[in-house]
Scaffold this motif. Structure first.
Motif, short mmCIF file in Angstrom:
data_model
loop_
_atom_site.label_atom_id
_atom_site.label_comp_id
_atom_site.label_asym_id
_atom_site.label_seq_id
_atom_site.Cartn_x
_atom_site.Cartn_y
_atom_site.Cartn_z
N GLU A 90 -7.74 -42.57 32.90
CA GLU A 90 -7.01 -43.36 31.90
C GLU A 90 -7.90 -44.49 31.38
O GLU A 90 -8.68 -45.08 32.12
CB GLU A 90 -5.75 -43.98 32.52
CG GLU A 90 -4.74 -42.96 33.00
CD GLU A 90 -4.15 -42.15 31.86
OE1 GLU A 90 -3.89 -42.73 30.78
OE2 GLU A 90 -3.96 -40.93 32.04
N PRO A 91 -7.79 -44.80 30.10
CA PRO A 91 -8.57 -45.92 29.57
C PRO A 91 -8.05 -47.27 30.07
O PRO A 91 -6.90 -47.37 30.52
CB PRO A 91 -8.38 -45.81 28.05
CG PRO A 91 -7.08 -45.11 27.90
CD PRO A 91 -6.95 -44.18 29.08
N ILE A 92 -8.87 -48.27 29.99
CA ILE A 92 -8.48 -49.64 30.32
C ILE A 92 -8.10 -50.31 29.01
O ILE A 92 -8.89 -50.32 28.07
CB ILE A 92 -9.64 -50.39 31.00
CG1 ILE A 92 -9.98 -49.73 32.33
CG2 ILE A 92 -9.29 -51.86 31.20
CD1 ILE A 92 -11.26 -50.25 32.97
N LYS A 93 -6.89 -50.87 28.95
CA LYS A 93 -6.41 -51.51 27.72
C LYS A 93 -6.18 -52.99 27.99
O LYS A 93 -5.58 -53.36 28.99
CB LYS A 93 -5.12 -50.87 27.23
CG LYS A 93 -5.30 -49.44 26.77
CD LYS A 93 -4.04 -48.90 26.17
CE LYS A 93 -4.29 -47.48 25.67
NZ LYS A 93 -3.17 -46.98 24.90
N LYS A 94 -6.64 -53.82 27.05
CA LYS A 94 -6.46 -55.27 27.15
C LYS A 94 -5.96 -55.79 25.81
O LYS A 94 -6.47 -55.42 24.75
CB LYS A 94 -7.79 -55.97 27.50
CG LYS A 94 -8.33 -55.58 28.85
CD LYS A 94 -7.44 -56.08 29.95
CE LYS A 94 -7.96 -55.70 31.31
NZ LYS A 94 -7.08 -56.11 32.37
N GLU A 95 -4.97 -56.66 25.87
CA GLU A 95 -4.43 -57.30 24.67
C GLU A 95 -5.22 -58.57 24.38
O GLU A 95 -5.60 -59.30 25.29
CB GLU A 95 -2.96 -57.66 24.87
CG GLU A 95 -2.05 -56.48 25.06
CD GLU A 95 -1.85 -55.66 23.80
OE1 GLU A 95 -1.82 -56.24 22.70
OE2 GLU A 95 -1.74 -54.43 23.93
N LEU A 96 -5.43 -58.84 23.11
CA LEU A 96 -6.09 -60.07 22.66
C LEU A 96 -5.14 -60.77 21.71
O LEU A 96 -4.53 -60.13 20.87
CB LEU A 96 -7.39 -59.76 21.93
CG LEU A 96 -8.43 -58.96 22.71
CD1 LEU A 96 -9.54 -58.50 21.78
CD2 LEU A 96 -8.99 -59.80 23.84
N LYS A 97 -5.01 -62.09 21.87
CA LYS A 97 -4.08 -62.79 21.00
C LYS A 97 -4.64 -62.89 19.58
O LYS A 97 -5.85 -62.81 19.37
CB LYS A 97 -3.72 -64.15 21.57
CG LYS A 97 -4.61 -65.28 21.21
CD LYS A 97 -4.02 -66.57 21.74
CE LYS A 97 -4.70 -67.74 21.07
NZ LYS A 97 -4.24 -69.01 21.55
N LYS A 98 -3.75 -63.03 18.63
CA LYS A 98 -4.14 -63.17 17.24
C LYS A 98 -5.11 -64.34 17.11
O LYS A 98 -4.90 -65.39 17.70
CB LYS A 98 -2.93 -63.40 16.35
CG LYS A 98 -3.28 -63.41 14.88
CD LYS A 98 -2.06 -63.50 14.01
CE LYS A 98 -2.49 -63.43 12.56
NZ LYS A 98 -1.36 -63.36 11.67
N GLY A 99 -6.17 -64.14 16.39
CA GLY A 99 -7.18 -65.18 16.23
C GLY A 99 -8.39 -64.96 17.12
O GLY A 99 -9.40 -65.62 16.95
N SER A 100 -8.30 -64.03 18.09
CA SER A 100 -9.47 -63.71 18.90
C SER A 100 -10.52 -63.06 18.01
O SER A 100 -10.20 -62.38 17.05
CB SER A 100 -9.10 -62.75 20.03
OG SER A 100 -8.19 -63.34 20.92
#
Length: 125
Positions: free
Chosen positions: A100-110
């Motif tokens: 499975e891939p590794i998924k990371k969220e980034l906040k708007k503006g990153s």
């Protein structure tokens, strides 16, 4: 990082210079932090040689799991920018040896363009 970003698990960028001293015990001589992002207590850190995923566990956060991913183990990556209704960006990494891939969220503006460029430089140059 705002309160709601922390609750939602969105990442915000961390000052690399400040983090360099904190992580110096686990880094090798000459290794430098290039970018770092924090989600509540966890972090993912892009160094000159690898990606370090830091998972602080337990109530106190004293138990810490450090996952090192050498850039050469990343076979594919995707960086999705934020839209009008989807306010978050997303980083997805496919790593050799993982199904499975590794998924990371980034906040708007990153700086998703900067992350894209950093990964492209590390993986393709």
């Amino acid at each position: 990082m705002g309160f709601f970003d922390a609750i939602l698990g969105n990442a915000s960028e961390v000052n690399a210079d400040q983090l360099q001293e904190e992580l110096s015990p686990i880094m090798f001589e000459g290794e430098m932090i290039e970018r770092a992002f924090k989600v509540i207590r966890d972090m993912y850190v892009f160094t000159s040689a690898r990606l370090i995923l830091i998972d602080k566990q337990g109530v106190t956060g004293k138990k810490i799991d450090y996952l090192t991913i050498p850039y050469k183990a990343i076979s594919t990556f995707s960086v999705e920018t934020a839209g009008h209704f989807d306010m978050d960006s997303e980083l997805t990494l496919w790593v050799s040896g993982r199904h499975e891939p590794i998924k990371k969220e980034l906040k708007k503006g990153s700086d998703v363009v900067g992350i894209q460029k950093l990964l492209a430089t590390k993986l393709l140059a």
